[in-house]
Scaffold this active site. Structure first.
Site, PDB file in Angstrom:
ATOM      1  N   GLY A   1       0.849  -1.205   0.000  1.00 25.55           N
ATOM      2  CA  GLY A   1       0.000   0.000   0.000  1.00 25.55           C
ATOM      3  C   GLY A   1       0.876   1.243   0.000  1.00 25.55           C
ATOM      4  O   GLY A   1       0.508   2.286   0.545  1.00 25.55           O
TER       5      GLY A   1
ATOM      6  N   GLY B   1      -0.154   4.984  -1.171  1.00 28.79           N
ATOM      7  CA  GLY B   1      -1.237   5.678  -0.477  1.00 28.79           C
ATOM      8  C   GLY B   1      -0.762   6.870   0.341  1.00 28.79           C
ATOM      9  O   GLY B   1       0.418   7.239   0.306  1.00 28.79           O
ATOM     10  N   GLN B   2      -1.705   7.460   1.086  1.00 26.73           N
ATOM     11  CA  GLN B   2      -1.399   8.698   1.823  1.00 26.73           C
ATOM     12  C   GLN B   2      -0.242   8.493   2.793  1.00 26.73           C
ATOM     13  O   GLN B   2       0.669   9.317   2.874  1.00 26.73           O
ATOM     14  CB  GLN B   2      -2.641   9.200   2.589  1.00 26.73           C
ATOM     15  CG  GLN B   2      -2.425  10.580   3.186  1.00 26.73           C
ATOM     16  CD  GLN B   2      -3.474  10.981   4.225  1.00 26.73           C
ATOM     17  OE1 GLN B   2      -4.324  10.175   4.625  1.00 26.73           O
ATOM     18  NE2 GLN B   2      -3.406  12.218   4.668  1.00 26.73           N
TER      19      GLN B   2
ATOM     20  N   ARG C   1      -2.038  -0.199  -7.219  1.00 26.74           N
ATOM     21  CA  ARG C   1      -2.017   0.840  -8.249  1.00 26.74           C
ATOM     22  C   ARG C   1      -0.570   1.196  -8.605  1.00 26.74           C
ATOM     23  O   ARG C   1       0.369   0.706  -7.983  1.00 26.74           O
ATOM     24  CB  ARG C   1      -2.810   2.076  -7.826  1.00 26.74           C
ATOM     25  CG  ARG C   1      -2.370   2.754  -6.565  1.00 26.74           C
ATOM     26  CD  ARG C   1      -3.153   4.055  -6.358  1.00 26.74           C
ATOM     27  NE  ARG C   1      -3.344   4.343  -4.951  1.00 26.74           N
ATOM     28  CZ  ARG C   1      -3.557   5.571  -4.488  1.00 26.74           C
ATOM     29  NH1 ARG C   1      -3.635   6.589  -5.296  1.00 26.74           N
ATOM     30  NH2 ARG C   1      -3.723   5.759  -3.187  1.00 26.74           N
TER      31      ARG C   1
ATOM     32  N   ASP D   1      -0.913  -7.475  -5.472  1.00 28.40           N
ATOM     33  CA  ASP D   1      -2.242  -7.502  -4.851  1.00 28.40           C
ATOM     34  C   ASP D   1      -2.111  -8.313  -3.565  1.00 28.40           C
ATOM     35  O   ASP D   1      -1.882  -9.519  -3.612  1.00 28.40           O
ATOM     36  CB  ASP D   1      -3.248  -8.150  -5.814  1.00 28.40           C
ATOM     37  CG  ASP D   1      -4.651  -8.188  -5.224  1.00 28.40           C
ATOM     38  OD1 ASP D   1      -4.818  -7.800  -4.048  1.00 28.40           O
ATOM     39  OD2 ASP D   1      -5.570  -8.610  -5.946  1.00 28.40           O
TER      40      ASP D   1
ATOM     41  N   TYR E   1     -15.532  -0.326   8.720  1.00 23.87           N
ATOM     42  CA  TYR E   1     -14.096  -0.049   8.860  1.00 23.87           C
ATOM     43  C   TYR E   1     -13.660  -0.264  10.316  1.00 23.87           C
ATOM     44  O   TYR E   1     -12.661  -0.937  10.593  1.00 23.87           O
ATOM     45  CB  TYR E   1     -13.849   1.388   8.409  1.00 23.87           C
ATOM     46  CG  TYR E   1     -12.445   1.909   8.565  1.00 23.87           C
ATOM     47  CD1 TYR E   1     -11.387   1.389   7.838  1.00 23.87           C
ATOM     48  CD2 TYR E   1     -12.189   2.975   9.432  1.00 23.87           C
ATOM     49  CE1 TYR E   1     -10.111   1.903   7.965  1.00 23.87           C
ATOM     50  CE2 TYR E   1     -10.912   3.501   9.560  1.00 23.87           C
ATOM     51  CZ  TYR E   1      -9.874   2.948   8.832  1.00 23.87           C
ATOM     52  OH  TYR E   1      -8.612   3.466   8.967  1.00 23.87           O
TER      53      TYR E   1
HETATM   54  P1  NAD Z   1      -4.767   4.992   1.315  1.00 20.69           P
HETATM   55  O1  NAD Z   1      -6.125   4.600   0.835  1.00 20.69           O
HETATM   56  O2  NAD Z   1      -4.253   6.334   0.994  1.00 20.69           O
HETATM   57  O3  NAD Z   1      -3.690   3.937   0.794  1.00 20.69           O
HETATM   58  C1  NAD Z   1      -3.948   2.564   0.757  1.00 20.69           C
HETATM   59  C2  NAD Z   1      -3.151   1.978  -0.396  1.00 20.69           C
HETATM   60  O4  NAD Z   1      -3.423   0.574  -0.449  1.00 20.69           O
HETATM   61  C3  NAD Z   1      -3.561   2.566  -1.766  1.00 20.69           C
HETATM   62  O5  NAD Z   1      -2.439   3.073  -2.447  1.00 20.69           O
HETATM   63  C4  NAD Z   1      -4.175   1.380  -2.492  1.00 20.69           C
HETATM   64  O6  NAD Z   1      -3.937   1.374  -3.891  1.00 20.69           O
HETATM   65  C5  NAD Z   1      -3.502   0.195  -1.808  1.00 20.69           C
HETATM   66  N1  NAD Z   1      -4.256  -1.040  -1.946  1.00 20.69           N
HETATM   67  C6  NAD Z   1      -5.600  -1.187  -1.915  1.00 20.69           C
HETATM   68  N2  NAD Z   1      -5.929  -2.462  -2.143  1.00 20.69           N
HETATM   69  C7  NAD Z   1      -4.773  -3.137  -2.329  1.00 20.69           C
HETATM   70  C8  NAD Z   1      -4.458  -4.481  -2.595  1.00 20.69           C
HETATM   71  N3  NAD Z   1      -5.413  -5.396  -2.753  1.00 20.69           N
HETATM   72  N4  NAD Z   1      -3.161  -4.832  -2.704  1.00 20.69           N
HETATM   73  C9  NAD Z   1      -2.170  -3.903  -2.569  1.00 20.69           C
HETATM   74  N5  NAD Z   1      -2.415  -2.607  -2.315  1.00 20.69           N
HETATM   75  C10 NAD Z   1      -3.700  -2.232  -2.195  1.00 20.69           C
HETATM   76  O7  NAD Z   1      -4.756   4.718   2.892  1.00 20.69           O
HETATM   77  P2  NAD Z   1      -3.827   5.416   3.994  1.00 20.69           P
HETATM   78  O8  NAD Z   1      -4.537   6.611   4.477  1.00 20.69           O
HETATM   79  O9  NAD Z   1      -2.452   5.504   3.508  1.00 20.69           O
HETATM   80  O10 NAD Z   1      -3.943   4.333   5.156  1.00 20.69           O
HETATM   81  C11 NAD Z   1      -2.980   3.326   5.372  1.00 20.69           C
HETATM   82  C12 NAD Z   1      -3.394   2.542   6.597  1.00 20.69           C
HETATM   83  O11 NAD Z   1      -3.493   3.422   7.720  1.00 20.69           O
HETATM   84  C13 NAD Z   1      -4.754   1.857   6.489  1.00 20.69           C
HETATM   85  O12 NAD Z   1      -4.733   0.647   7.187  1.00 20.69           O
HETATM   86  C14 NAD Z   1      -5.681   2.816   7.191  1.00 20.69           C
HETATM   87  O13 NAD Z   1      -6.805   2.178   7.713  1.00 20.69           O
HETATM   88  C15 NAD Z   1      -4.781   3.319   8.305  1.00 20.69           C
HETATM   89  N6  NAD Z   1      -5.218   4.607   8.844  1.00 20.69           N
HETATM   90  C16 NAD Z   1      -5.163   5.738   8.068  1.00 20.69           C
HETATM   91  C17 NAD Z   1      -5.597   6.959   8.610  1.00 20.69           C
HETATM   92  C18 NAD Z   1      -5.552   8.219   7.813  1.00 20.69           C
HETATM   93  O14 NAD Z   1      -6.037   9.254   8.290  1.00 20.69           O
HETATM   94  N7  NAD Z   1      -4.978   8.231   6.622  1.00 20.69           N
HETATM   95  C19 NAD Z   1      -6.071   6.999   9.924  1.00 20.69           C
HETATM   96  C20 NAD Z   1      -6.152   5.831  10.660  1.00 20.69           C
HETATM   97  C21 NAD Z   1      -5.696   4.626  10.113  1.00 20.69           C
HETATM   98  N1  SER Z   2      -8.736   8.929   8.797  1.00 21.42           N
HETATM   99  C1  SER Z   2      -9.405   7.673   8.889  1.00 21.42           C
HETATM  100  C2  SER Z   2     -10.773   7.739   8.338  1.00 21.42           C
HETATM  101  O1  SER Z   2     -11.360   8.800   8.411  1.00 21.42           O
HETATM  102  C3  SER Z   2      -9.465   7.204  10.322  1.00 21.42           C
HETATM  103  O2  SER Z   2      -9.087   5.892  10.337  1.00 21.42           O
HETATM  104  O3  SER Z   2     -11.264   6.749   7.872  1.00 21.42           O
END
Ligand code: NAD
Ligand code: SER
Length: 312
Positions: A10, A13-14, A38, A54, A144
């Site tokens: 992943g 992602g962010q 992606r 994946d 979630y």
């Molecule tokens: P994001 O959606 O920006 O990134 C997730 C990445 O996973 C994407 O680039 C996507 O293409 C990839 N992905 C999706 N399905 C996939 C698959 N089958 N195989 C491989 N890659 C795949 O999410 P994020 O914000 O970077 O979050 C990362 C983690 O942190 C997650 O577990 C999320 O729940 C957790 N989290 C994020 C936040 C937040 O505010 N961003 C807050 C709490 C927890």
């Molecule tokens: N930033 C995340 C959301 O809003 C918290 O896990 O889903």
């Protein structure tokens, strides 16, 4: 220290982009393999190895772990809260199966460490709203949140039963400028900066008084690395640590932005994300993380807003 080779799943992602870049600085570019479903994020291109992967395909994941001599996995692939409510089956399936695939492979291949983030979304309407403690009533109302809470207990189980050194923290809403957020309820706190700079106005999908726990990405990346580098003996929580940075409402962040952009105005049109936000705590007690591995945030609202506006 044994040489570590890290797989970030992943990575586009962010969080993934910034975490991959930070890990490459510590462990060396060639020792951090970025992967995603992606395409490789533009900021990662040319900074180290990338594989298209994946995480739901366990065999291919296993092959990559063996082929690349992986010793640690950071699993970031997930469907977040708002997108999850639009497709609950997909969110449950990805969020659970990805974790089980990684934990199984970690056990079989005796990986040294696994990182998997949980979220403040594990808490639900019956959890305390203020300074929500590490251990409390936890009855999540989103798919979630349910998937994150179940995941926390799978981590605990694999640690207790098989000795997998899996570590986790419950991130608050994360604010960053390098890579876009991926469908969360807290995403307004990122969108607002782009709109403030481009249009000088923003229509917020949450009510003005919706307080939520938030954190600047710099703090979240540092927290992740500090937790992963902590001595295993100091880790008392094998489900997931509460983690806190700051709490604010849309009205408060708008007022802070207005200090830099006086013409900026905000309006409010709450949508389906309002009940999700209302079900979460407004602030988090992370005293256990502070005690166990010395967590302390560096960014408050004022510092974060200044840094975001300078960099966006
Ligand atoms: P994001 O959606 O920006 O990134 C997730 C990445 O996973 C994407 O680039 C996507 O293409 C990839 N992905 C999706 N399905 C996939 C698959 N089958 N195989 C491989 N890659 C795949 O999410 P994020 O914000 O970077 O979050 C990362 C983690 O942190 C997650 O577990 C999320 O729940 C957790 N989290 C994020 C936040 C937040 O505010 N961003 C807050 C709490 C927890
Ligand atoms: N930033 C995340 C959301 O809003 C918290 O896990 O889903």
């Amino acid at each position: 220290m044994a040489k570590e080779k890290i797989l970030v799943i992943g990575a586009s992602g962010q969080i993934g982009v910034e975490l991959t870049l930070a890990l490459r600085k510590i462990y060396g570019d060639a020792n951090v393999v970025a992967s995603d479903l992606r395409e490789e994020n533009i900021l990662l291109k040319g900074t180290g190895p990338y594989v298209s992967l994946d995480v739901m395909n366990k065999e291919m994941l296993h092959v990559q772990v063996i082929r690349q001599n992986i010793t640690q996995i950071y699993l970031l692939a997930a469907i977040l809260s708002a997108t999850g409510e639009k497709n609950p089956n997909l969110a449950w399936s990805l969020n659970m199966q990805s974790l089980l695939n990684v934990l199984d492979i970690a056990r079989e291949e005796k990986l040294s460490k696994v990182y998997w983030p949980s979220s403040i979304a594990v808490f639900g309407p019956t959890s305390p709203k203020q300074n929500c403690p590490q251990q409390t009533i936890i009855e999540p109302s989103t798919v979630y949140g349910i998937s994150k809470y179940a995941g926390e207990f799978w981590c605990n189980y694999f640690h207790n039963r098989y000795g997998v050194d899996v570590r986790s923290m419950r991130y608050p809403g994360l604010i960053s400028y390098k890579s876009e957020p991926g469908g969360g309820t807290t995403d307004y706190a990122v969108e607002i900066f782009y709109k403030a700079k481009q249009d000088k106005k923003y229509e917020c999908f949450l009510r003005e008084d919706t307080y939520l726990p938030m954190m600047y990405m710099n703090d979240a990346i540092r927290a992740t690395i500090e937790l992963m580098e902590a001595d295993a003996k100091s880790i008392s929580v094998r489900t997931s640590y509460n983690l806190s940075g700051m709490s604010f409402s849309p009205k408060e962040i708008a007022a802070e932005i207005k200090k830099h952009i006086p013409e900026f105005s905000i309006s409010y049109k709450p949508d389906y994300r309002q009940p999700i936000a209302d079900s979460w705590p407004q602030s988090i007690d992370d005293s256990v993380a502070r005690k166990d591995w010395g967590w302390k945030e560096a960014y408050d609202l004022e510092l974060m807003v200044t840094d975001m506006l300078q960099n966006i």
